[in-house]
Scaffold this motif. Structure first.
Motif, PDB file in Angstrom:
ATOM      1  N   ALA A  81       0.611  -1.222   0.106  1.00 20.72           N
ATOM      2  CA  ALA A  81       0.168  -0.055  -0.148  1.00 20.72           C
ATOM      3  C   ALA A  81       0.701   1.358   0.020  1.00 20.72           C
ATOM      4  O   ALA A  81       0.326   2.169   0.556  1.00 20.72           O
ATOM      5  N   GLU A 108      -0.725   4.345  -1.979  1.00 21.82           N
ATOM      6  CA  GLU A 108      -1.865   4.825  -1.440  1.00 21.82           C
ATOM      7  C   GLU A 108      -1.529   5.442  -0.235  1.00 21.82           C
ATOM      8  O   GLU A 108      -2.321   6.371   0.170  1.00 21.82           O
ATOM      9  N   ARG A 161      -0.240   8.939  -1.181  1.00 21.04           N
ATOM     10  CA  ARG A 161      -1.285   9.976  -1.985  1.00 21.04           C
ATOM     11  C   ARG A 161      -2.050  10.217  -0.614  1.00 21.04           C
ATOM     12  O   ARG A 161      -2.426  11.587  -0.645  1.00 21.04           O
ATOM     13  N   ARG A 195      -6.477   3.356   0.445  1.00 18.64           N
ATOM     14  CA  ARG A 195      -7.161   3.940  -1.130  1.00 18.64           C
ATOM     15  C   ARG A 195      -8.442   4.740  -0.720  1.00 18.64           C
ATOM     16  O   ARG A 195      -8.738   5.765  -1.131  1.00 18.64           O
TER      17      ARG A 195
END
Length: 563
Positions: A227, A230, A233, A328
């Protein structure tokens, strides 16, 4: 109806390993495994065998293999003393959340539990294996071998990554067994969230949106789930620093402005009002208390293991889920907001680096290793004076390029784990550091490194003592006992195994030696002779260990964001 093909139990086992994607197997053969080992010989083009010099190393290598590749590491040993010897590596894999398939033989099925004194019999082998795995099974017959193996792989891919164990009585390996040519489907990590999960995600987003200064704390669960994108972000969207645990190193490139080690984490946690904890136990190393107290902080916990969501943690919002879909979805729902500027983040990191740089000569040795290593190299840390500081001082730029000991803290684990990492790294250079004390656990594995020409640089920091134990005794009692070592001549030792060797006496010499080792096609042993070193423990972890006082965080390193 077509009859299933008949074969031996050993052939059924090997057929299942290959169908489940095992291409490398770490084992030491013995009489209870003979029929399985011969089946491996018959299919030697499909599965490679790595034979170390101690059963302990089979599970260590499987652990290192998983931690570099993310693929199941497989180990196989004989029962009784073989399984017990492998226990240290299995315990480390369990503590480090590694997918390890542990296959051990058993005594004759008719003698289990009867205390007949059969070769390699121990009173309760299943209980021992059960304590070091998340799932274990004793095969009930020759035809159960393949089914059991399918179940083992299903469990490996379910929930939290941890080892699984399979015990096979030796008479089942030699007996006839039916082989189902189909491999069972492995469980796939859930990439979707339930409606109930989304309610928790919405609650987490609301807390983060309302936070004055949120902080993200991540552990190995982020790396296990892949991950990383994600995580980055989300951090960039809400402008929050990312503090990485020992197991979480590499979840975000240390060059990223928002990436923080545990020491820098102290500064940002001092000002946090909401903390998002993802894929971490978030528990102190010595006492069953949270890594940081609640106080004025509100917590959001996301973890695939329900056991890591309860006490001693006190979350406002908790979600049992894999990190990848959770991060996410969370990144989609939070509002964009920059709480921590790049300039303020850099000031925090500079403060932490200044504290690290004051611990010499360890800081200089860590810098030398990082500068000399290939950018894509793998660093295996150990429980040694340089290694302790490296937990926060060694820059990590990508997931699965840093390996630490996990909470088990098994002295001497690093070198054998690095062997498995070197197998899995597929040609990339692995650099393993250890002390002369820890190296003594597995120095015979120089034979394994040389036999398979593994691209491994092993650095032994030699001070002639169990250095950390010595330092603690001196600090606590003003005296020392049982800490001095009688070491071999490390150059003669390396030469005896045909391993290239260099001796160094300073960080600059070590840097040159590591650079030279990068071009060597096989293993290199570097002895770094050192003296007494200052303790780095006051800098490690979010809070200093009890009885130690750490450096005071700057009054307001975060600028207006923290007001």
């Amino acid at each position: 109806m077509t009859a299933k093909p008949q074969s031996t139990g050993g052939q059924a086992l090997v057929d299942g390993l290959i169908k489940h994607g095992i291409k490398d197997l770490f084992l030491i053969p013995g009489i209870q495994l003979d029929w399985a080992v011969d089946a491996l010989r018959q299919r030697s083009e499909e599965i490679r065998l790595f034979i170390p010099r101690h059963e302990q190393t089979t599970t260590y290598m499987a652990d290192g293999y998983y931690r570099v590749t993310g693929k199941v590491g497989a180990a196989m040993v004989v029962p009784g003393p073989g399984a017990l010897n492998a226990g240290a590596g299995l315990a480390t894999a369990y503590a480090s959340n590694s997918k390890v398939l542990f296959v051990t033989g058993q005594i004759h099925s008719s003698g289990i539990g009867k205390g007949c004194g059969l070769l390699h019999e121990i009173k309760d082998q299943s209980g021992f294996v059960r304590g070091l795995t998340k799932w274990n099974h004793m095969v009930t017959g020759p035809s159960d071998i393949r089914v059991s193996l399918d179940n083992a792989f299903r469990e490996l891919d379910r929930g939290r990554p941890r080892p699984v164990g399979l015990e096979i009585p030796h008479d089942y390996l030699s007996a006839s067994a039916s082989i189902d040519p189909r491999a069972a489907d492995a469980a796939q990590p859930s990439t979707t969230l339930s409606p109930e999960d989304l309610i928790q995600i919405q609650g987490a987003a609301k807390l983060l949106d309302g936070a004055r200064f949120p902080v993200i704390y991540v552990g190995g669960g982020v790396i296990a789930s892949g991950a990383h994108a994600e995580l980055q972000r989300l951090a960039e969207r809400i402008g929050a620093p990312v503090v990485m645990s020992d197991n979480g190193r590499g979840a975000l490139d240390d060059n990223h402005p928002l990436a923080m080690n545990a020491l820098a984490g102290r500064a940002v946690f001092e000002h946090a009002d909401v903390v998002l904890v993802v894929g971490s136990r978030f528990v102190d190393v010595l006492t069953p208390t949270a890594s940081w107290p609640a106080g004025k902080v509100q917590y959001i916990h996301i973890n695939i293991d329900e056991a890591d969501l309860g006490a001693p943690r006190t979350p406002e919002v908790s979600l049992m889920a894999d990190a990848l879909p959770a991060l996410r979805e969370l990144a989609e729902r939070v509002k964009a907001n920059v709480r921590l500027s790049n300039e303020s983040a850099e000031s925090v990191k500079a403060w932490a680096q200044g504290q690290i740089d004051s611990v010499e000569p360890q800081a200089s040795y860590v810098r030398a290793i990082r500068r000399a290593m290939p950018h894509d190299g793998v660093f295996v840390n150990e429980l040694t004076q340089v290694g302790y500081l490296a937990r926060i001082a060694f820059p990590v730029h990508a997931p699965r390029t840093y390996i630490g000991p996990g909470y088990q803290g098994t002295l001497g684990y690093g070198f054998p784990v690095a062997l498995g990492a070197a197998v899995g790294a597929a040609g990339r250079r692995v650099v393993s550091i250890t002390g002369d004390g820890g190296f003594g656990w597995n120095m015979q594995e120089l034979a394994t490194a040389q036999r398979y020409r593994l691209p491994l640089t092993l650095i032994v920091f030699n001070d002639g003592h169990y250095g950390n134990v010595r330092a603690i005794q001196k600090r606590e009692f003003g005296a020392e006992v049982g800490v001095d070592l009688t070491n071999p001549d490390f150059e003669l030792l390396a030469r005896a195994f045909g391993v290239a060797f260099q001796a160094v006496g300073s960080p600059s010499q070590l840097e040159a030696a590591v650079r030279e080792a990068n071009a060597h096609p096989g293993p290199v042993l570097i002895e770094a002779k050192v003296g007494v070193m200052p303790s780095p423990w006051h800098l490690l972890r979010l809070q200093p260990m009890k009885g130690m006082s750490g450096p005071a965080a700057p009054a307001n390193p975060l600028g207006e964001a923290a007001r």
